[in-house]
Design a protein around this motif. Structure first.
Motif, PDB file in Angstrom:
ATOM      1  N   ARG A 485     -19.919 -36.870   7.052  1.00  0.00           N
ATOM      2  CA  ARG A 485     -18.799 -37.569   7.663  1.00  0.00           C
ATOM      3  C   ARG A 485     -18.985 -39.082   7.581  1.00  0.00           C
ATOM      4  NH1 ARG A 485     -17.123 -35.858  13.603  1.00  0.00           N
ATOM      5  NH2 ARG A 485     -16.718 -33.951  12.417  1.00  0.00           N
ATOM      6  N   THR A 486     -20.205 -39.548   7.824  1.00  0.00           N
ATOM      7  CA  THR A 486     -20.472 -40.987   7.739  1.00  0.00           C
ATOM      8  C   THR A 486     -20.234 -41.495   6.328  1.00  0.00           C
ATOM      9  OG1 THR A 486     -22.129 -40.777   9.476  1.00  0.00           O
ATOM     10  CG2 THR A 486     -22.175 -42.790   8.164  1.00  0.00           C
ATOM     11  N   ARG A 487     -20.703 -40.731   5.320  1.00  0.00           N
ATOM     12  CA  ARG A 487     -20.505 -41.144   3.936  1.00  0.00           C
ATOM     13  C   ARG A 487     -19.022 -41.160   3.578  1.00  0.00           C
ATOM     14  NH1 ARG A 487     -24.856 -37.567   3.224  1.00  0.00           N
ATOM     15  NH2 ARG A 487     -23.485 -35.989   2.287  1.00  0.00           N
ATOM     16  N   ASP A 488     -18.277 -40.179   4.079  1.00  0.00           N
ATOM     17  CA  ASP A 488     -16.842 -40.142   3.801  1.00  0.00           C
ATOM     18  C   ASP A 488     -16.131 -41.357   4.402  1.00  0.00           C
ATOM     19  OD1 ASP A 488     -17.221 -37.817   2.453  1.00  0.00           O
ATOM     20  OD2 ASP A 488     -16.398 -36.494   4.012  1.00  0.00           O
ATOM     21  N   ILE A 489     -16.528 -41.700   5.624  1.00  0.00           N
ATOM     22  CA  ILE A 489     -15.905 -42.871   6.278  1.00  0.00           C
ATOM     23  C   ILE A 489     -16.184 -44.127   5.471  1.00  0.00           C
ATOM     24  CG2 ILE A 489     -15.995 -44.358   8.307  1.00  0.00           C
ATOM     25  CD1 ILE A 489     -16.455 -41.835   9.993  1.00  0.00           C
ATOM     26  N   MET A 495     -12.747 -47.821  -0.508  1.00  0.00           N
ATOM     27  CA  MET A 495     -11.539 -47.665  -1.323  1.00  0.00           C
ATOM     28  C   MET A 495     -10.361 -48.422  -0.725  1.00  0.00           C
ATOM     29  SD  MET A 495     -11.599 -43.735  -2.758  1.00  0.00           S
ATOM     30  CE  MET A 495     -11.866 -42.921  -1.168  1.00  0.00           C
ATOM     31  N   ALA A 496     -10.244 -48.448   0.595  1.00  0.00           N
ATOM     32  CA  ALA A 496      -9.137 -49.158   1.239  1.00  0.00           C
ATOM     33  C   ALA A 496      -9.204 -50.650   0.949  1.00  0.00           C
ATOM     34  CB  ALA A 496      -9.162 -48.903   2.746  1.00  0.00           C
ATOM     35  N   THR A 806      -9.058 -40.286  -1.000  1.00  0.00           N
ATOM     36  CA  THR A 806      -8.345 -41.372  -1.675  1.00  0.00           C
ATOM     37  C   THR A 806      -6.984 -41.614  -1.044  1.00  0.00           C
ATOM     38  OG1 THR A 806      -9.484 -40.854  -3.754  1.00  0.00           O
ATOM     39  CG2 THR A 806      -7.474 -42.180  -3.898  1.00  0.00           C
ATOM     40  N   ILE A 807      -6.278 -40.536  -0.684  1.00  0.00           N
ATOM     41  CA  ILE A 807      -4.955 -40.683  -0.067  1.00  0.00           C
ATOM     42  C   ILE A 807      -5.069 -41.431   1.259  1.00  0.00           C
ATOM     43  CG2 ILE A 807      -3.069 -39.406   1.013  1.00  0.00           C
ATOM     44  CD1 ILE A 807      -3.445 -37.264  -1.159  1.00  0.00           C
ATOM     45  N   VAL A 808      -6.057 -41.066   2.051  1.00  0.00           N
ATOM     46  CA  VAL A 808      -6.266 -41.767   3.327  1.00  0.00           C
ATOM     47  C   VAL A 808      -6.583 -43.237   3.072  1.00  0.00           C
ATOM     48  CG1 VAL A 808      -7.718 -41.906   5.378  1.00  0.00           C
ATOM     49  CG2 VAL A 808      -7.020 -39.672   4.508  1.00  0.00           C
ATOM     50  N   ALA A 809      -7.459 -43.490   2.085  1.00  0.00           N
ATOM     51  CA  ALA A 809      -7.849 -44.871   1.782  1.00  0.00           C
ATOM     52  C   ALA A 809      -6.670 -45.686   1.276  1.00  0.00           C
ATOM     53  CB  ALA A 809      -8.981 -44.872   0.748  1.00  0.00           C
ATOM     54  N   VAL A 810      -5.831 -45.076   0.433  1.00  0.00           N
ATOM     55  CA  VAL A 810      -4.667 -45.784  -0.102  1.00  0.00           C
ATOM     56  C   VAL A 810      -3.702 -46.148   1.019  1.00  0.00           C
ATOM     57  CG1 VAL A 810      -2.579 -45.475  -1.485  1.00  0.00           C
ATOM     58  CG2 VAL A 810      -4.808 -44.887  -2.443  1.00  0.00           C
ATOM     59  N   ILE A 812      -4.385 -46.716   4.178  1.00  0.00           N
ATOM     60  CA  ILE A 812      -4.959 -47.830   4.948  1.00  0.00           C
ATOM     61  C   ILE A 812      -4.946 -49.111   4.119  1.00  0.00           C
ATOM     62  CG2 ILE A 812      -7.046 -48.675   6.084  1.00  0.00           C
ATOM     63  CD1 ILE A 812      -7.780 -45.736   6.628  1.00  0.00           C
ATOM     64  N   GLY A 813      -5.330 -48.983   2.845  1.00  0.00           N
ATOM     65  CA  GLY A 813      -5.420 -50.155   1.983  1.00  0.00           C
ATOM     66  C   GLY A 813      -4.090 -50.827   1.738  1.00  0.00           C
ATOM     67  N   LEU A 814      -3.016 -50.044   1.564  1.00  0.00           N
ATOM     68  CA  LEU A 814      -1.704 -50.648   1.333  1.00  0.00           C
ATOM     69  C   LEU A 814      -1.215 -51.390   2.569  1.00  0.00           C
ATOM     70  CD1 LEU A 814       0.166 -47.923  -0.760  1.00  0.00           C
ATOM     71  CD2 LEU A 814      -0.974 -49.998  -1.541  1.00  0.00           C
ATOM     72  N   THR A 815      -1.525 -50.865   3.749  1.00  0.00           N
ATOM     73  CA  THR A 815      -1.179 -51.585   4.979  1.00  0.00           C
ATOM     74  C   THR A 815      -1.900 -52.937   5.030  1.00  0.00           C
ATOM     75  OG1 THR A 815      -0.892 -49.485   6.145  1.00  0.00           O
ATOM     76  CG2 THR A 815      -1.160 -51.471   7.491  1.00  0.00           C
ATOM     77  N   ALA A 816      -3.195 -52.909   4.696  1.00  0.00           N
ATOM     78  CA  ALA A 816      -3.956 -54.160   4.655  1.00  0.00           C
ATOM     79  C   ALA A 816      -3.425 -55.091   3.572  1.00  0.00           C
ATOM     80  CB  ALA A 816      -5.437 -53.854   4.417  1.00  0.00           C
ATOM     81  N   ALA A 817      -2.974 -54.515   2.445  1.00  0.00           N
ATOM     82  CA  ALA A 817      -2.452 -55.335   1.345  1.00  0.00           C
ATOM     83  C   ALA A 817      -1.202 -56.094   1.768  1.00  0.00           C
ATOM     84  CB  ALA A 817      -2.155 -54.453   0.138  1.00  0.00           C
ATOM     85  N   VAL A 818      -0.327 -55.426   2.527  1.00  0.00           N
ATOM     86  CA  VAL A 818       0.885 -56.095   2.999  1.00  0.00           C
ATOM     87  C   VAL A 818       0.527 -57.263   3.911  1.00  0.00           C
ATOM     88  CG1 VAL A 818       2.973 -55.813   4.388  1.00  0.00           C
ATOM     89  CG2 VAL A 818       2.326 -54.043   2.741  1.00  0.00           C
TER      90      VAL A 818
END
Length: 873
Positions: A485-489, A495-496, A806-810, A812-818
């Motif tokens: 779980r830690t590695r996944d986080i 990725m985000a 990857t879907i979860v990271a995308v 989160i990442g797109l929110t940060a990108a905005v």
């Protein structure tokens, strides 16, 4: 921790108290040891545990960490290289930010030096008039000293070939404000620089002294012919600092020579000229900038109340207008303020790269720590304390961070050395010499500590207090299979951040493409340009200037390869230009500060033909439009629509404060950009250069050959008219246009490099996490395959897990990108932070990288031999 687990505490309820306990106890133990060592004297040995001192323990931890590196050099190399890349990029970027934004200007009392500006609706930062300067000088309670100055090209003649230098016209107080002194000779005084009492003297820079006089002491007293006037060199200015290490080469002192303002070339003298120069002042001790601005406002109101204004007979363009104001701002803000958004965006981006690198290394350390759970459990079973285990893991992370910081410092210096290849734009004033000073070293040290904490925190928390019975009773594969779980986080975080950086980079690339594709309103291909300034003393009347213009154009048109040629006061995209207020005849006279403004151009016949600006109505100028005929003008389409909506503008008239009598519109041309490709459409007014001949002008020539190949021919054509006339800024118009996109190109290139680095690190991280997870599950996979599971099912399961992460990271990442895109709005053109193309593109790119990084370990897992896998347990 066992008690808390038994009591049913959550994971956070177990680990957070353990972390707090570790942070609290370890420093206290070390501090107590240090205090006891000081109390007992240097020859006493402090017993902390058994027969070993704290120093011995730390040295043993360091030796053990180095042994681990020697045992697995590949791990050490990858971890150090990854962190060094992130730390090096941050060190380089901080060196730039420190030199441009954080470090004070290297003048004496730099915190008290301010720029003084005039402000109107049309000019938020305008020039000052000499009358305003004299009034400000009287405010001795606010300003310790005040100066009037302006850098401008000057002609140097009397040599084999006429030359152009950059001169600064200044009052004698200019040197006092900046704390300057003469290296040889002396500086000119306020009296020697003032109109009416000015003397023909000059102060040269050290570079000019070396270049033109070979550092000869006899340069003092020599004569330089500047703008046709002989000036006596009275001193050599001593540079107060290394100009290569300062933004804009020191800004105030970047000129080749310094000339009294009394020599400034204006037809009727400086006192009659309007706002034509810059102001700089040194605040009195204890005076804040806000108070200075308040006092300047009082000064201006006093000027308005006293009725200081120009008369038509004086020819002055200065009027103390009620809508105009004066204000002060720190000089550093005037020098580097426009570069702040770009630099801070790059600094944030490079910080994201470092975080990604830290996450990558943290994953490596976590995987190794999980592999060492059995070893650590044995140590704990044999009596090792939680503090000892945490100290060992912390030392390993700290040692890794220190070595990476040293290597990163070298990487950062190499990055700065290669900065010239990236061609930083002029509006990002990066010094050519960026010294390795204490702030940079302290930043590097702080980054090392932060890296150690980020990289070492997860492994330390995961393994510092293992469940001894579980680890020792379980098989190796089962014990080390924990921590997923830690590695996944960490993988999701990595990725985000990568998708956010890629999205912002895509926004800037789209912005750059939009800039390059924006219509200019003219054809910049195959156009040669140069600039020149006629000496006022040699061409004292408008007719003299006009005669030079006409003979020059005739000669240039005869040069082989030249198709057409014209003069224009300011070449588009050169940075030169100005605006003028206008009033349409028959309409109410507006307040001077709120009157409509238009860009003001002076052009000769064939300018529109040469630039290929379409004439929509009416006619072009002719040679008959001169000082003996009524004033005429050509306006652009925007001017026509705003000033004469729904009417035919041909024959309509308007007036301006700077011209005598009405001006008649004879033509309408298409809109053309003047400063940048991103500027909105603006009203533009073209006046006949032969009717308003001024000493500064520029040449544009359309050629049938490569533009720069006609340089020598055009020089000779101009020197055939006046052999002492220097020319400069010789470029093709395409080159001039391209330079204005420098900041967009610089940002897009650097962010593209950072985004590519982030993608590479993310891909390596995803591959590492997936590969490690597969290796830990080899036994389990072998059992499933032995029981009949297909390899395709195993492949789909592993790849599917990667896709879900990857879907979860995308998301989160797109929110940060905005959010990051909104911070970058100031440097974007033609694209919004929520642009779907950039966001979807970033998501797709990261998805492909993630899929590739996940597929390779998954395919290997699907091909596991069950017999071999079962034999490994």
């Amino acid at each position: 921790m066992d008690a808390r687990r038994t009591a049913g505490a959550s994971r956070a309820g177990v680990w957070i108290p353990a972390m707090v306990d570790t942070i609290r106890n370890a420093p206290a133990e070390w501090l107590r040891a240090a205090i006891e060592a000081t109390a007992r004297g240097p020859r006493q040995t402090i017993q902390i545990s058994g027969e070993r001192t704290m120093k011995d323990k730390l040295l043993q931890d360091i030796r053990y960490a180095l042994r681990l590196w020697r045992r697995k050099p590949g791990f050490a190399f990858v971890a150090i290289a990854t962190l060094a890349l992130g730390i090096g990029a941050n060190t380089a970027m901080f060196s730039i930010v420190n030199a441009v934004l954080l470090r004070p200007l290297p003048f004496r009392d730099a915190d008290r030096i301010v720029s003084v500006w005039g402000r109107t609706n049309a000019f938020p930062r305008g020039l000052l008039s000499y009358a305003e300067y004299e009034e400000i000088r009287k405010q001795t309670g606010t300003f310790a000293s005040t100066a009037f100055w302006l850098p401008q090209s000057v002609n140097i003649t009397g040599t084999d070939e006429p030359q152009r230098l950059v001169g600064t016209f200044a009052t004698g107080s200019f040197f006092e404000v900046l704390g300057l002194r003469a290296e040889r000779g002396r500086l000119f005084t306020e009296e020697e620089s003032a109109p009416g009492t000015g003397k023909p003297v000059a102060v040269i820079s050290r570079n000019t002294w070396k270049r033109r006089f070979n550092s000869d002491p006899s340069a003092i007293g020599a004569t330089l012919t500047v703008n046709g006037t002989p000036l006596t060199v009275v001193g050599v200015l001593e540079p107060p600092f290394n100009q290569d290490a300062a933004p804009n080469d020191g800004y105030f002192i970047s000129a080749d020579l310094f000339i009294p303002v009394a020599q400034f070339p204006v037809p009727k003298g400086l006192a009659a000229a309007g706002p034509v120069m810059l102001g700089v002042a040194k605040l009195a001790p204890g005076v804040a900038v806000a108070r200075a601005t308040s006092d300047l406002d009082v000064i201006h109101k006093r000027l308005v109340a006293s009725g200081v204004q120009s008369s038509a007979a004086s020819g002055s363009s200065f009027t103390a207008q009620s809508g105009r104001s004066l204000f002060a701002e720190p000089a550093q803000e005037s020098v580097v303020g426009t570069s702040r958004p770009a630099l801070m965006l790059l600094f944030a981006a490079v910080g994201v790269v470092l975080l990604i690198a830290c996450v990558n290394v943290s994953q490596l350390l976590l995987a190794r720590a999980v592999d060492r759970e059995r070893e650590i459990a044995l140590r704990a079973a044999l009596g090792a304390s939680r503090t000892a285990v945490a100290r060992q893991l912390t030392i390993e992370a700290l040692l890794l961070a220190v070595v990476s910081s040293i290597v990163g410092l070298a990487v950062g210096r190499l990055a700065l050395a290669s900065l010239a290849w990236l061609r930083p734009p002029a509006n990002v004033p990066i010094p050519t010499d960026l010294p390795l000073d204490w702030p940079v070293l302290l930043f590097n040290g702080a980054v090392a500590i932060a890296v150690a904490m980020i990289c070492g925190l997860a492994p330390a928390l995961r393994t510092a207090r293992p469940d001894i019975s579980r680890v020792l009773q379980a098989g190796f594969r089962r014990a080390s299979g924990a921590g997923r779980r830690t590695r996944d986080i960490l993988a999701v975080v990595e990725m985000a951040m990568s998708v956010a950086l890629v999205a912002v980079s895509a926004l800037l690339i789209q912005s750059l493409l939009a800039v390059q594709q924006a219509p200019l309103g003219f054809d910049s291909s195959n156009v040669f340009t140069l600039q020149f300034r006629l000496p006022q003393s040699k061409y004292p009347t408008p007719d003299d200037i006009a005669r030079f213009f006409k003979r020059t154009i005739e000669n240039v048109r005869a040069v082989p390869g030249v198709q057409s040629a014209a003069l224009v006061r300011a070449v588009p995209f050169s940075g030169n230009g100005g605006t003028i207020a206008y009033t349409v005849e028959g309409q109410p006279q507006p307040d001077p500060t709120s009157a409509p403004q238009a860009l003001f151009h002076l052009v000769t016949p064939d300018y529109f033909k040469t630039m290929r600006i379409p004439i929509l109505k009416g006619r072009d100028f002719t040679d008959r439009d001169d000082t003996q005929t009524p004033l005429v003008a050509v306006i652009n389409d925007t001017f026509a629509r705003r000033a004469f909506p729904g009417e035919d503008p041909i024959g309509k008239r308007f007036t301006t404060p700077q011209t005598q009598g009405p001006i008649t519109v004879i033509g309408v041309v298409g809109d053309a950009k003047h400063y940048t490709a991103t500027e909105p459409a603006r009203a533009q007014l073209y006046a006949a250069h032969y009717q308003v001949p001024l000493i500064f002008s520029s040449l544009v020539a359309r050629t049938t050959v490569e533009p720069m190949s006609v340089t020598d021919g055009i020089r000779k054509a101009i020197w055939a008219v006046d052999k002492d006339q220097p020319v400069w800024s010789i470029y093709s118009l395409e080159t001039t246009v391209e330079r204005t996109a420098g900041q967009s190109r610089f940002l897009a290139l650097l962010l593209g490099i950072f985004a590519a680095t982030a993608l590479l690190l993310a891909g390596v991280g995803i591959y590492g996490v997936t590969s490690y997870g597969v290796s830990q599950r080899t036994h389990e996979i072998g059992i499933r395959l032995a029981l009949g599971a297909s390899g395709e099912r195993v492949l789909r399961e592993i790849v599917g897990r990667g896709v879900r992460l990857t879907i979860v990271a995308v998301a989160i990442g797109l929110t940060a990108a905005v959010l990051m895109g909104r911070l970058a709005t100031a440097v974007l053109f033609g694209v919004k932070p929520t642009d779907p193309g950039a966001l979807v593109g970033a998501a797709v790119v990261l998805g492909l990288v993630s899929l590739a990084a996940t597929y390779l370990p998954a395919r290997r897992a699907a091909r596991v031999n069950p017999v071999v896998a079962l034999a490994e347990e």
